[in-house]
Design a protein around this motif. Structure first.
Motif, PDB file in Angstrom:
ATOM      1  N   ARG A   1       8.632  -0.370   0.387  1.00 37.93           N
ATOM      2  CA  ARG A   1       8.207   0.307   1.625  1.00 37.93           C
ATOM      3  C   ARG A   1       8.366   1.812   1.555  1.00 37.93           C
ATOM      4  NH1 ARG A   1      11.871  -1.862   5.935  1.00 37.93           N
ATOM      5  NH2 ARG A   1      10.663  -0.530   7.337  1.00 37.93           N
TER       6      ARG A   1
ATOM      7  N   ASP B   1       7.397   9.362   1.981  1.00 40.38           N
ATOM      8  CA  ASP B   1       8.789   9.133   2.390  1.00 40.38           C
ATOM      9  C   ASP B   1       9.757   9.756   1.383  1.00 40.38           C
ATOM     10  OD1 ASP B   1       7.920   7.636   4.597  1.00 40.38           O
ATOM     11  OD2 ASP B   1       7.999   5.749   3.497  1.00 40.38           O
TER      12      ASP B   1
ATOM     13  N   HIS C   1      16.634  13.518   8.121  1.00 36.79           N
ATOM     14  CA  HIS C   1      17.955  12.897   7.959  1.00 36.79           C
ATOM     15  C   HIS C   1      18.837  13.673   6.983  1.00 36.79           C
ATOM     16  CE1 HIS C   1      17.301   9.590  10.647  1.00 36.79           C
ATOM     17  NE2 HIS C   1      16.113   9.378  10.109  1.00 36.79           N
TER      18      HIS C   1
ATOM     19  N   GLU D   1      20.218   5.553   1.395  1.00 36.40           N
ATOM     20  CA  GLU D   1      20.367   5.354   2.843  1.00 36.40           C
ATOM     21  C   GLU D   1      19.472   6.329   3.592  1.00 36.40           C
ATOM     22  OE1 GLU D   1      23.779   5.685   6.336  1.00 36.40           O
ATOM     23  OE2 GLU D   1      24.374   5.753   4.219  1.00 36.40           O
TER      24      GLU D   1
ATOM     25  N   ARG E   1      15.844   5.117   3.310  1.00 34.33           N
ATOM     26  CA  ARG E   1      15.557   3.971   4.179  1.00 34.33           C
ATOM     27  C   ARG E   1      15.418   4.410   5.636  1.00 34.33           C
ATOM     28  NH1 ARG E   1      15.733  -0.563   1.301  1.00 34.33           N
ATOM     29  NH2 ARG E   1      17.160  -0.752  -0.477  1.00 34.33           N
ATOM     30  N   GLU E   2      16.265   5.345   6.074  1.00 31.54           N
ATOM     31  CA  GLU E   2      16.150   5.846   7.446  1.00 31.54           C
ATOM     32  C   GLU E   2      14.836   6.587   7.648  1.00 31.54           C
ATOM     33  OE1 GLU E   2      17.978   5.404  10.166  1.00 31.54           O
ATOM     34  OE2 GLU E   2      19.246   4.000   9.054  1.00 31.54           O
TER      35      GLU E   2
ATOM     36  N   VAL F   1      12.039   5.955   6.048  1.00 28.26           N
ATOM     37  CA  VAL F   1      11.002   4.917   6.118  1.00 28.26           C
ATOM     38  C   VAL F   1      10.899   4.374   7.538  1.00 28.26           C
ATOM     39  CG1 VAL F   1      10.381   2.590   5.370  1.00 28.26           C
ATOM     40  CG2 VAL F   1      11.162   4.260   3.688  1.00 28.26           C
ATOM     41  N   GLU F   2      12.050   4.053   8.148  1.00 31.75           N
ATOM     42  CA  GLU F   2      12.055   3.530   9.510  1.00 31.75           C
ATOM     43  C   GLU F   2      11.527   4.575  10.496  1.00 31.75           C
ATOM     44  OE1 GLU F   2      12.688   0.496  10.443  1.00 31.75           O
ATOM     45  OE2 GLU F   2      13.275  -0.209   8.449  1.00 31.75           O
ATOM     46  N   SER F   3      11.950   5.821  10.335  1.00 33.84           N
ATOM     47  CA  SER F   3      11.509   6.888  11.242  1.00 33.84           C
ATOM     48  C   SER F   3      10.007   7.132  11.116  1.00 33.84           C
ATOM     49  CB  SER F   3      12.274   8.180  10.941  1.00 33.84           C
ATOM     50  OG  SER F   3      13.658   8.018  11.153  1.00 33.84           O
TER      51      SER F   3
ATOM     52  N   GLU G   1       7.693   4.948  10.251  1.00 37.13           N
ATOM     53  CA  GLU G   1       6.962   3.847  10.885  1.00 37.13           C
ATOM     54  C   GLU G   1       7.021   3.965  12.403  1.00 37.13           C
ATOM     55  OE1 GLU G   1       8.664   0.333   9.207  1.00 37.13           O
ATOM     56  OE2 GLU G   1       7.635   0.571   7.278  1.00 37.13           O
ATOM     57  N   LYS G   2       8.180   4.370  12.941  1.00 35.69           N
ATOM     58  CA  LYS G   2       8.316   4.566  14.383  1.00 35.69           C
ATOM     59  C   LYS G   2       7.433   5.721  14.850  1.00 35.69           C
ATOM     60  CE  LYS G   2      12.432   4.290  15.978  1.00 35.69           C
ATOM     61  NZ  LYS G   2      13.859   4.610  16.314  1.00 35.69           N
TER      62      LYS G   2
ATOM     63  N   ARG H   1       3.858   4.641  15.121  1.00 38.49           N
ATOM     64  CA  ARG H   1       3.596   3.834  16.312  1.00 38.49           C
ATOM     65  C   ARG H   1       3.486   4.707  17.553  1.00 38.49           C
ATOM     66  NH1 ARG H   1       7.481   0.380  13.809  1.00 38.49           N
ATOM     67  NH2 ARG H   1       9.123   1.166  15.179  1.00 38.49           N
TER      68      ARG H   1
END
Length: 246
Positions: free
Chosen positions: A23, A28, A82, A90, A93-94, A96-98, A100-101, A104
């Protein structure tokens, strides 16, 4: 007092990291490098904030209609890099999440919102708004642009290095642009010397952040292999052969 420094890394190593950390796109990873470099640079200057720094990320609104004399069609979104997280995986990964958010949220409110607000606001209001009103912790602009995969030539001479020197604006003193060219990712940081007095050190911080991310991805992949092996059922013991005589 504009200053800039550029570094480059093989795109093949970004793709290898993507295999090791699912991902995690190349963009990223680019943001992870920026976040790690900012952490190292600001820590050295005793100026690292406790919370993450936030980047303004331009994005094209032209879609599939690239032709015509329409000028730039650009909006922007906001992304945390971050810088508060020390561990590179770590942090990745944060991010990646940010990302995707953020996608959206942008899809929900529309990519054109920021552009339309600025275009339709009178200049007497828009100019001071851009100069004086800052969302907390936004201190940089980041942009990652895909360039040609093959070498370019002019009059028989090959273009060897591509340094994407971008712009800085009032109140946002650092612009970090990534540009892929002929199998390499070029990353250039542009700033004002009063805000980034040691650009060569920031370039070294970007190199270190990339190496730390690579090493972290290798460890992550090795751990996953070991964990899978530990969870795998043991091979069945070979039973004794019995011969039945007729």
């Amino acid at each position: 007092h504009r200053v800039f420094e550029a570094v480059s890394f093989p795109l093949s190593e970004f793709r290898e990291i993507r295999k090791q950390v699912p991902r995690a796109t190349i963009n990223d990873q680019f943001l992870c490098i920026v976040g790690g470099a900012l952490r190292a640079y600001l820590s050295d200057k005793n100026e690292l904030p406790d919370a993450t720094m936030v980047a303004m990320v331009p994005m094209s609104l032209r879609g599939t209609e690239k032709g015509g004399d329409r000028g730039n069609q650009v909006g922007f979104t906001l992304m945390p890099v971050h810088s508060e997280i020390e561990d590179p995986i770590e942090r990745l990964r944060e991010i990646v999440e940010s990302a995707e958010k953020s996608k959206r949220v942008t899809d929900a409110i529309g990519k054109e919102l920021a552009r339309d607000l600025l275009e339709n606001t009178p200049a007497i209001i828009a100019d001071p708004l851009l100069r004086n009103v800052q969302v907390p912790r936004i201190g940089l602009v980041v942009s990652n642009v895909r360039g040609p995969d093959v070498p370019l030539y002019m009059a028989g001479a090959q273009l060897v290095n591509y340094v994407p020197i971008s712009i800085v604006i009032d109140g946002v003193g650092l612009n970090v642009t990534g540009f892929s060219y002929a199998g390499r990712m070029w990353i250039c940081a542009v700033s004002c010397r009063e805000m980034l007095p040691d650009p060569a050190f920031f370039a070294e911080c970007m190199r270190s952040a990339f190496e730390q991310m690579k090493e972290g991805a290798r460890r992550e992949a090795a751990f996953m292999v070991e964990e899978a092996a530990a969870l795998a059922p043991p091979p069945e013991a070979a039973g004794d052969e019995h011969v039945i005589e007729g």
